[in-house]
Design a protein around this motif. Sequence first.
Motif, PDB file in Angstrom:
ATOM      1  N   ALA A  62      43.322  95.445  17.519  1.00  0.00           N
ATOM      2  CA  ALA A  62      41.292  95.149  17.006  1.00  0.00           C
ATOM      3  C   ALA A  62      40.724  95.663  17.599  1.00  0.00           C
ATOM      4  O   ALA A  62      40.517  96.172  17.979  1.00  0.00           O
ATOM      5  CB  ALA A  62      42.333  93.688  17.090  1.00  0.00           C
ATOM      6  N   ASP A  63      39.610  95.822  16.461  1.00  0.00           N
ATOM      7  CA  ASP A  63      38.519  95.681  16.791  1.00  0.00           C
ATOM      8  C   ASP A  63      37.657  94.509  17.409  1.00  0.00           C
ATOM      9  O   ASP A  63      37.819  93.543  17.344  1.00  0.00           O
ATOM     10  CB  ASP A  63      37.064  95.800  15.686  1.00  0.00           C
ATOM     11  CG  ASP A  63      37.211  96.823  14.673  1.00  0.00           C
ATOM     12  OD1 ASP A  63      37.747  98.118  15.350  1.00  0.00           O
ATOM     13  OD2 ASP A  63      37.602  97.040  13.936  1.00  0.00           O
ATOM     14  N   TRP A  64      37.305  95.690  18.635  1.00  0.00           N
ATOM     15  CA  TRP A  64      36.424  94.350  20.035  1.00  0.00           C
ATOM     16  C   TRP A  64      34.743  94.056  19.139  1.00  0.00           C
ATOM     17  O   TRP A  64      33.826  95.311  19.125  1.00  0.00           O
ATOM     18  CB  TRP A  64      36.282  95.211  20.832  1.00  0.00           C
ATOM     19  CG  TRP A  64      35.247  93.976  21.899  1.00  0.00           C
ATOM     20  CD1 TRP A  64      34.319  94.193  22.613  1.00  0.00           C
ATOM     21  CD2 TRP A  64      36.063  92.372  22.513  1.00  0.00           C
ATOM     22  NE1 TRP A  64      33.911  93.075  23.374  1.00  0.00           N
ATOM     23  CE2 TRP A  64      35.170  92.370  23.595  1.00  0.00           C
ATOM     24  CE3 TRP A  64      37.162  92.707  22.418  1.00  0.00           C
ATOM     25  CZ2 TRP A  64      35.290  90.961  24.361  1.00  0.00           C
ATOM     26  CZ3 TRP A  64      37.604  90.650  22.736  1.00  0.00           C
ATOM     27  CH2 TRP A  64      36.543  90.351  24.060  1.00  0.00           C
ATOM     28  N   THR A  65      34.822  93.160  18.418  1.00  0.00           N
ATOM     29  CA  THR A  65      33.020  93.109  17.975  1.00  0.00           C
ATOM     30  C   THR A  65      31.927  92.015  19.074  1.00  0.00           C
ATOM     31  O   THR A  65      30.928  91.490  18.596  1.00  0.00           O
ATOM     32  CB  THR A  65      32.846  92.194  17.126  1.00  0.00           C
ATOM     33  OG1 THR A  65      33.924  90.830  16.870  1.00  0.00           O
ATOM     34  CG2 THR A  65      34.222  92.766  15.297  1.00  0.00           C
ATOM     35  N   GLU A  66      32.372  91.417  20.294  1.00  0.00           N
ATOM     36  CA  GLU A  66      32.002  90.677  21.345  1.00  0.00           C
ATOM     37  C   GLU A  66      30.545  91.972  21.488  1.00  0.00           C
ATOM     38  O   GLU A  66      31.078  92.688  21.501  1.00  0.00           O
ATOM     39  CB  GLU A  66      32.518  89.992  22.087  1.00  0.00           C
ATOM     40  CG  GLU A  66      32.745  89.514  21.771  1.00  0.00           C
ATOM     41  CD  GLU A  66      32.327  87.957  21.500  1.00  0.00           C
ATOM     42  OE1 GLU A  66      31.256  87.985  21.171  1.00  0.00           O
ATOM     43  OE2 GLU A  66      32.997  87.530  19.765  1.00  0.00           O
ATOM     44  N   ASN A  67      29.297  91.938  21.787  1.00  0.00           N
ATOM     45  CA  ASN A  67      28.575  92.789  22.683  1.00  0.00           C
ATOM     46  C   ASN A  67      28.456  92.487  24.423  1.00  0.00           C
ATOM     47  O   ASN A  67      27.678  92.760  24.951  1.00  0.00           O
ATOM     48  CB  ASN A  67      27.220  91.916  22.273  1.00  0.00           C
ATOM     49  CG  ASN A  67      26.939  90.633  22.430  1.00  0.00           C
ATOM     50  OD1 ASN A  67      27.271  90.023  22.668  1.00  0.00           O
ATOM     51  ND2 ASN A  67      25.026  90.364  21.972  1.00  0.00           N
ATOM     52  N   TRP A  68      29.607  91.926  24.649  1.00  0.00           N
ATOM     53  CA  TRP A  68      30.371  92.377  26.632  1.00  0.00           C
ATOM     54  C   TRP A  68      31.787  92.321  26.307  1.00  0.00           C
ATOM     55  O   TRP A  68      32.257  92.133  25.202  1.00  0.00           O
ATOM     56  CB  TRP A  68      29.786  90.587  26.182  1.00  0.00           C
ATOM     57  CG  TRP A  68      30.994  89.700  26.325  1.00  0.00           C
ATOM     58  CD1 TRP A  68      30.400  88.867  25.046  1.00  0.00           C
ATOM     59  CD2 TRP A  68      31.839  89.176  26.539  1.00  0.00           C
ATOM     60  NE1 TRP A  68      31.261  87.958  24.688  1.00  0.00           N
ATOM     61  CE2 TRP A  68      32.113  88.571  25.159  1.00  0.00           C
ATOM     62  CE3 TRP A  68      33.070  89.716  27.214  1.00  0.00           C
ATOM     63  CZ2 TRP A  68      34.199  88.408  25.354  1.00  0.00           C
ATOM     64  CZ3 TRP A  68      34.541  89.127  27.312  1.00  0.00           C
ATOM     65  CH2 TRP A  68      34.262  88.470  25.446  1.00  0.00           C
ATOM     66  N   TRP A  69      31.847  93.245  27.245  1.00  0.00           N
ATOM     67  CA  TRP A  69      33.667  93.668  27.704  1.00  0.00           C
ATOM     68  C   TRP A  69      33.601  93.859  28.961  1.00  0.00           C
ATOM     69  O   TRP A  69      32.525  93.708  29.843  1.00  0.00           O
ATOM     70  CB  TRP A  69      33.018  95.185  26.855  1.00  0.00           C
ATOM     71  CG  TRP A  69      32.751  96.343  27.123  1.00  0.00           C
ATOM     72  CD1 TRP A  69      32.951  97.273  28.110  1.00  0.00           C
ATOM     73  CD2 TRP A  69      31.246  96.654  26.552  1.00  0.00           C
ATOM     74  NE1 TRP A  69      31.250  98.317  27.914  1.00  0.00           N
ATOM     75  CE2 TRP A  69      30.486  97.553  26.688  1.00  0.00           C
ATOM     76  CE3 TRP A  69      30.547  95.774  25.426  1.00  0.00           C
ATOM     77  CZ2 TRP A  69      29.363  98.112  26.460  1.00  0.00           C
ATOM     78  CZ3 TRP A  69      29.297  96.594  25.099  1.00  0.00           C
ATOM     79  CH2 TRP A  69      28.911  97.389  25.615  1.00  0.00           C
ATOM     80  N   PHE A  70      34.783  93.934  29.612  1.00  0.00           N
ATOM     81  CA  PHE A  70      34.518  94.295  31.457  1.00  0.00           C
ATOM     82  C   PHE A  70      35.615  96.244  31.361  1.00  0.00           C
ATOM     83  O   PHE A  70      35.689  96.217  30.562  1.00  0.00           O
ATOM     84  CB  PHE A  70      35.826  93.803  31.196  1.00  0.00           C
ATOM     85  CG  PHE A  70      35.618  92.344  31.195  1.00  0.00           C
ATOM     86  CD1 PHE A  70      34.722  91.925  32.418  1.00  0.00           C
ATOM     87  CD2 PHE A  70      35.245  91.406  30.520  1.00  0.00           C
ATOM     88  CE1 PHE A  70      34.189  90.208  32.656  1.00  0.00           C
ATOM     89  CE2 PHE A  70      34.662  90.087  30.408  1.00  0.00           C
ATOM     90  CZ  PHE A  70      33.830  89.447  31.915  1.00  0.00           C
ATOM     91  N   ALA A  71      34.966  96.457  32.462  1.00  0.00           N
ATOM     92  CA  ALA A  71      35.714  97.839  33.209  1.00  0.00           C
ATOM     93  C   ALA A  71      36.300  97.549  34.409  1.00  0.00           C
ATOM     94  O   ALA A  71      35.903  97.425  35.165  1.00  0.00           O
ATOM     95  CB  ALA A  71      34.782  99.026  32.886  1.00  0.00           C
ATOM     96  N   GLU A  72      37.321  98.136  34.209  1.00  0.00           N
ATOM     97  CA  GLU A  72      38.178  98.010  35.421  1.00  0.00           C
ATOM     98  C   GLU A  72      37.604  98.810  36.816  1.00  0.00           C
ATOM     99  O   GLU A  72      36.756  99.975  36.178  1.00  0.00           O
ATOM    100  CB  GLU A  72      39.418  98.081  35.664  1.00  0.00           C
ATOM    101  CG  GLU A  72      40.100  96.952  34.791  1.00  0.00           C
ATOM    102  CD  GLU A  72      40.014  95.392  34.949  1.00  0.00           C
ATOM    103  OE1 GLU A  72      39.816  94.905  36.398  1.00  0.00           O
ATOM    104  OE2 GLU A  72      40.239  94.498  34.281  1.00  0.00           O
ATOM    105  N   ALA A  73      37.794  98.603  37.867  1.00  0.00           N
ATOM    106  CA  ALA A  73      36.985  99.049  38.708  1.00  0.00           C
ATOM    107  C   ALA A  73      37.622 101.080  38.468  1.00  0.00           C
ATOM    108  O   ALA A  73      37.454 102.066  38.864  1.00  0.00           O
ATOM    109  CB  ALA A  73      37.543  98.580  40.183  1.00  0.00           C
ATOM    110  N   ASP A  74      38.912 100.588  38.549  1.00  0.00           N
ATOM    111  CA  ASP A  74      40.612 101.949  38.772  1.00  0.00           C
ATOM    112  C   ASP A  74      39.044 103.263  37.478  1.00  0.00           C
ATOM    113  O   ASP A  74      39.278 103.806  37.471  1.00  0.00           O
ATOM    114  CB  ASP A  74      41.385 101.638  38.257  1.00  0.00           C
ATOM    115  CG  ASP A  74      42.390 101.314  39.503  1.00  0.00           C
ATOM    116  OD1 ASP A  74      41.426 101.407  39.936  1.00  0.00           O
ATOM    117  OD2 ASP A  74      43.199 100.759  39.170  1.00  0.00           O
TER     118      ASP A  74
END
Length: 132
Positions: A62-74
């Motif tokens: 699904a589309d991510w519509t929030e203006n925040w997100w995470f990225a994993e260290a890897d």
Amino acid sequence: MLIFRKGGATGRVMFLHAENDGFKLDANHDQPIDEDDLPGLIDAFRDRDARRASWRDRDTEADWTENWWFAEADAIREADFNLSANRHRPQSRARVEHRDPLEILEELRGIETEILGEIDELENAVRGATAE
């Protein structure tokens, strides 16, 4: 802005993206506007552990519509430690519908014609006022 916590290893990075900061985007940047993403982003940062759970449990199709997100260290390591937000931002899968360029040009022509008419009226008013 980067925020680091002393000690320990980084497992993930939270990205926050502001489109609007409550001020008009012009040279002076001093005129308030209604749109302001900063309070919501502050809340997201303060509630980052719960947001992390929402991110982890999201539907990745699904589309991510929030203006925040995470990225994993890897993922950051694989990107050669590039912390550019757009590099790690979820891609939108929504289909964008573009207006017909000729329709847009016709609309602009109409606006321009209206403006020129108002300029003519203003010029006539000025000529009439200076003739008296």
